[in-house]
Write a protein that holds these residues in place. Structure first.
Motif, PDB file in Angstrom:
ATOM      1  N   ASP A  11      -0.206   2.415   9.253  1.00  0.00           N
ATOM      2  CA  ASP A  11      -1.399   2.342  10.106  1.00  0.00           C
ATOM      3  C   ASP A  11      -1.307   1.307  11.222  1.00  0.00           C
ATOM      4  O   ASP A  11      -1.955   1.464  12.259  1.00  0.00           O
ATOM      5  CB  ASP A  11      -2.633   1.985   9.245  1.00  0.00           C
ATOM      6  N   THR A  50      -1.909 -12.374  -1.795  1.00  0.00           N
ATOM      7  CA  THR A  50      -2.234 -12.206  -0.367  1.00  0.00           C
ATOM      8  C   THR A  50      -1.351 -13.108   0.484  1.00  0.00           C
ATOM      9  O   THR A  50      -1.214 -14.301   0.188  1.00  0.00           O
ATOM     10  CB  THR A  50      -3.722 -12.568  -0.131  1.00  0.00           C
ATOM     11  N   GLY A 103       0.807  -1.216   0.000  1.00  0.00           N
ATOM     12  CA  GLY A 103       0.000   0.000   0.000  1.00  0.00           C
ATOM     13  C   GLY A 103       0.838   1.263   0.000  1.00  0.00           C
ATOM     14  O   GLY A 103       1.926   1.318  -0.594  1.00  0.00           O
TER      15      GLY A 103
HETATM   16  P1  FDA Z   1      -2.312   0.921   3.353  1.00  0.00           P
HETATM   17  O1  FDA Z   1      -3.720   0.599   3.729  1.00  0.00           O
HETATM   18  O2  FDA Z   1      -2.057   2.065   2.479  1.00  0.00           O
HETATM   19  O3  FDA Z   1      -1.669  -0.343   2.667  1.00  0.00           O
HETATM   20  C1  FDA Z   1      -1.755  -1.632   3.196  1.00  0.00           C
HETATM   21  C2  FDA Z   1      -1.686  -2.584   2.032  1.00  0.00           C
HETATM   22  O4  FDA Z   1      -1.488  -3.892   2.525  1.00  0.00           O
HETATM   23  C3  FDA Z   1      -2.954  -2.618   1.201  1.00  0.00           C
HETATM   24  O5  FDA Z   1      -2.624  -2.481  -0.154  1.00  0.00           O
HETATM   25  C4  FDA Z   1      -3.539  -3.983   1.511  1.00  0.00           C
HETATM   26  O6  FDA Z   1      -4.254  -4.539   0.417  1.00  0.00           O
HETATM   27  C5  FDA Z   1      -2.283  -4.777   1.781  1.00  0.00           C
HETATM   28  N1  FDA Z   1      -2.500  -5.977   2.595  1.00  0.00           N
HETATM   29  C6  FDA Z   1      -3.176  -6.091   3.753  1.00  0.00           C
HETATM   30  N2  FDA Z   1      -3.130  -7.372   4.189  1.00  0.00           N
HETATM   31  C7  FDA Z   1      -2.393  -8.056   3.293  1.00  0.00           C
HETATM   32  C8  FDA Z   1      -1.992  -9.409   3.176  1.00  0.00           C
HETATM   33  N3  FDA Z   1      -2.343 -10.312   4.087  1.00  0.00           N
HETATM   34  N4  FDA Z   1      -1.259  -9.772   2.098  1.00  0.00           N
HETATM   35  C9  FDA Z   1      -0.908  -8.856   1.163  1.00  0.00           C
HETATM   36  N5  FDA Z   1      -1.239  -7.565   1.220  1.00  0.00           N
HETATM   37  C10 FDA Z   1      -1.983  -7.174   2.269  1.00  0.00           C
HETATM   38  N6  FDA Z   1      -4.277  10.233   5.267  1.00  0.00           N
HETATM   39  C11 FDA Z   1      -3.892  11.545   5.257  1.00  0.00           C
HETATM   40  O7  FDA Z   1      -3.043  11.925   6.064  1.00  0.00           O
HETATM   41  N7  FDA Z   1      -4.435  12.405   4.369  1.00  0.00           N
HETATM   42  C12 FDA Z   1      -5.380  12.036   3.484  1.00  0.00           C
HETATM   43  O8  FDA Z   1      -5.859  12.855   2.729  1.00  0.00           O
HETATM   44  C13 FDA Z   1      -5.799  10.664   3.490  1.00  0.00           C
HETATM   45  N8  FDA Z   1      -6.756  10.243   2.619  1.00  0.00           N
HETATM   46  C14 FDA Z   1      -7.180   8.933   2.657  1.00  0.00           C
HETATM   47  C15 FDA Z   1      -8.174   8.515   1.790  1.00  0.00           C
HETATM   48  C16 FDA Z   1      -8.650   7.215   1.846  1.00  0.00           C
HETATM   49  C17 FDA Z   1      -9.735   6.773   0.918  1.00  0.00           C
HETATM   50  C18 FDA Z   1      -8.121   6.314   2.799  1.00  0.00           C
HETATM   51  C19 FDA Z   1      -8.648   4.902   2.886  1.00  0.00           C
HETATM   52  C20 FDA Z   1      -7.121   6.716   3.658  1.00  0.00           C
HETATM   53  C21 FDA Z   1      -6.642   8.032   3.586  1.00  0.00           C
HETATM   54  N9  FDA Z   1      -5.638   8.483   4.433  1.00  0.00           N
HETATM   55  C22 FDA Z   1      -5.220   9.789   4.404  1.00  0.00           C
HETATM   56  C23 FDA Z   1      -4.979   7.552   5.346  1.00  0.00           C
HETATM   57  C24 FDA Z   1      -3.714   6.997   4.677  1.00  0.00           C
HETATM   58  O9  FDA Z   1      -3.982   6.687   3.339  1.00  0.00           O
HETATM   59  C25 FDA Z   1      -3.263   5.761   5.434  1.00  0.00           C
HETATM   60  O10 FDA Z   1      -2.871   6.163   6.721  1.00  0.00           O
HETATM   61  C26 FDA Z   1      -2.133   5.066   4.690  1.00  0.00           C
HETATM   62  O11 FDA Z   1      -2.606   4.535   3.484  1.00  0.00           O
HETATM   63  C27 FDA Z   1      -1.525   3.962   5.535  1.00  0.00           C
HETATM   64  O12 FDA Z   1      -0.519   3.345   4.796  1.00  0.00           O
HETATM   65  P2  FDA Z   1      -0.165   1.807   5.017  1.00  0.00           P
HETATM   66  O13 FDA Z   1       0.826   1.463   3.973  1.00  0.00           O
HETATM   67  O14 FDA Z   1       0.106   1.586   6.442  1.00  0.00           O
HETATM   68  O15 FDA Z   1      -1.522   1.038   4.716  1.00  0.00           O
END
Ligand code: FDA
Ligand code: NAD
Length: 432
Positions: free
Chosen positions: A301, A93, A14
């Protein structure tokens, strides 16, 4: 099951993954040393685009917003990873992780062993069936977490435009506010419903919320406060026709978007790493973002890291800046332990809705002090705690002004009286 070995594995493709990859590359990772495993069908992109622009008429498409464009960096398309010798498995996954055995197994029947693992599995939306909402899985009810959700929502919008045009957005937080703004140019009738007494109540003071509530209403969005969506009415064909409220009323809708919060994806690590059962939840780390297993780092996160700037208690930040910075920090630590000292993160939240843009730095703890002129659309708030200014919010700040409030939250200067602070307003930050 075939097995391959990598020096570094990033689990979760992500937001954080793209920034981790960039740091690994700048730290000199060699071709074949880094593997990224991601469930989504695309490589890392800037997730904030999804709720601000992706579902606008003629909204942006990938590859336009791959990481790291949001952080002012190079756009890393799949070819970038290939060129650097990084193996990036999309659509894959991880089904189990063996922390003691140092391996990750996937739904493709592969096993990958590692020297060091970065966990970046992010969050999942909390769905309304969790709270026992009736008919919560009807067609026409959408959530927004990833590109696939965004594509489904775009289809839902097209259908709603040809139907009653009635849209209900559930939740008065980030998704609720940003999605209702993003959907407005489609000419839909939007109602935003949430249980609190004001928008974004976990950050906005009543003064701040009053400004955005009027702004939204002036844009034609109907706000229903103090109400929970408790269920949905079925049109008879498995699709939604109305949102049912806990108090007994209903709101007609052929499109519903829910933003009812998110929870960290930690299931793969139950019983293997120290997890926080209580708030803030997540995988516990030290100030180097190392989990209870020193070869495993947690970022973004899911990381519950010591909030070194505010007493050291565990903090989880579901925000993009932390995802970017923690990923880069951990990648650098994984390659050269001890090089970066502690992860000293200053909380930073921001949003953009319509032509509005606000930023917040620090913590919203203590007494808020409003400043500026809401009628002119330029205003903000400080928070005073224990005689110090510990947090600052600003709408429509210039780059320099936003930097100034960031400095205030970093330095935490002694606060003058509330009256003086309110009168000084932005000058307090720019002259501090
Ligand atoms: P993120 O959720 O980005 O990535 C995790 C990844 O791991 C995903 O692609 C998932 O599919 C994958 N995954 C999970 N389990 C798995 C497994 N078992 N095997 C393989 N892959 C797996 N923040 C901010 O400060 N300003 C903003 O404007 C926004 N806007 C925003 C919009 C929307 C629609 C969302 C949902 C969130 C935001 N955020 C935000 C929050 C921000 O996007 C969020 O904090 C980050 O994406 C977190 O990044 P991570 O890489 O930790 O998780
Ligand atoms: P949130 O916690 O900001 O807001 C959830 C809202 O849903 C709250 O108002 C809550 O009371 C309400 N709610 C819960 N159950 C409800 C019900 N039954 N009926 C009506 N309202 C209900 O969470 P979110 O907006 O869903 O955001 C999800 C994640 O995405 C979070 O991690 C957030 O940080 C992230 N995000 C961040 C930004 C940003 O930082 N600009 C933008 C979008 C998303």
């Amino acid at each position: 099951m075939s097995e391959q070995h990598y020096k570094y594995v990033v689990l979760g493709g992500g937001q954080a993954a793209g920034y981790a990859a960039r740091e690994f590359v700048s730290g000199g990772v060699k071709p074949g040393e880094l593997l990224i495993i991601g469930k989504e069908n695309v490589v890392s992109y800037e997730r904030p685009t999804l709720s601000k622009a992706y579902c606008k008429p003629e909204g942006p498409k990938l590859p336009g917003f791959h990481a790291c464009v949001g952080g002012g960096g190079e756009k890393q398309e799949p070819a970038w990873y290939k060129e650097k010798g990084i193996e990036y498995l999309t659509g894959t996954t991880a089904t189990s992780v063996d922390i003691k055995g140092k391996s990750v197994s996937t739904d493709k029947g592969q096993k990958y062993s590692y020297d060091k693992l970065m966990v970046a599995t992010g969050s999942t939306n909390i769905t309304l069936d969790t709270f026992g909402a009736k008919n919560a899985k009807l067609n026409g009810i959408f959530y927004l977490r990833d590109i696939a959700d965004g594509d489904k929502l775009n289809e839902g919008i097209a259908k709603a435009k040809n139907a009653s045009k009635e849209v209900v957005v559930v939740g008065g937080g980030y998704i609720g506010m940003e999605v209702s703004s993003m959907l407005t140019p489609h000419g839909l009738n939007i109602t935003l419903v949430f249980p609190e007494d004001r928008l974004m109540s976990r950050l906005f003071t009543p003064d701040i919320a009053a400004y955005y509530e009027k702004y939204y209403q002036d844009k034609g969005i109907k706000l229903i406060k103090g109400e929970l969506a408790s269920g949905f009415a079925d049109a008879g064909d498995g699709s939604v026709k109305a949102v049912e409220l806990k108090s007994g009323g209903t709101i007609p809708a052929d499109l519903v978007v829910v933003g009812a919060g998110a929870k960290p994806n930690v299931d793969l690590f139950e019983g293997q790493l120290d997890l926080l059962e209580d708030k803030p939840g997540g995988i516990k780390t030290n100030a180097q973002l190392q989990t209870s297993n020193p070869d495993v780092y947690a970022v973004g996160d899911i990381a519950a890291f010591p909030q070194t700037l505010y007493g050291g208690g565990p903090s989880r930040q579901e925000h993009v800046q932390h995802a970017r910075l923690s990923a880069a920090f951990a990648a650098s630590e994984m390659m050269a332990p001890g090089k970066r000292g502690d992860y000293n993160y200053l909380p930073f939240f921001y949003s953009r809705e319509f032509d509005r843009a606000w930023q917040f730095y620090g913590i919203n703890q203590g007494e808020p002090v409003f400043f500026g002129d809401a009628s002119a659309g330029k205003f903000g708030s400080y928070w005073i705690d224990d005689g110090k200014v510990v947090g600052a919010f600003l709408e429509s700040g210039s780059g320099d002004e936003n930097n100034a409030i960031k400095q205030v939250a970093t330095v935490r200067p002694s606060a003058p009286s509330k009256d003086e602070l309110s009168k000084a307003g932005l000058d307090f930050a720019t002259k501090a």
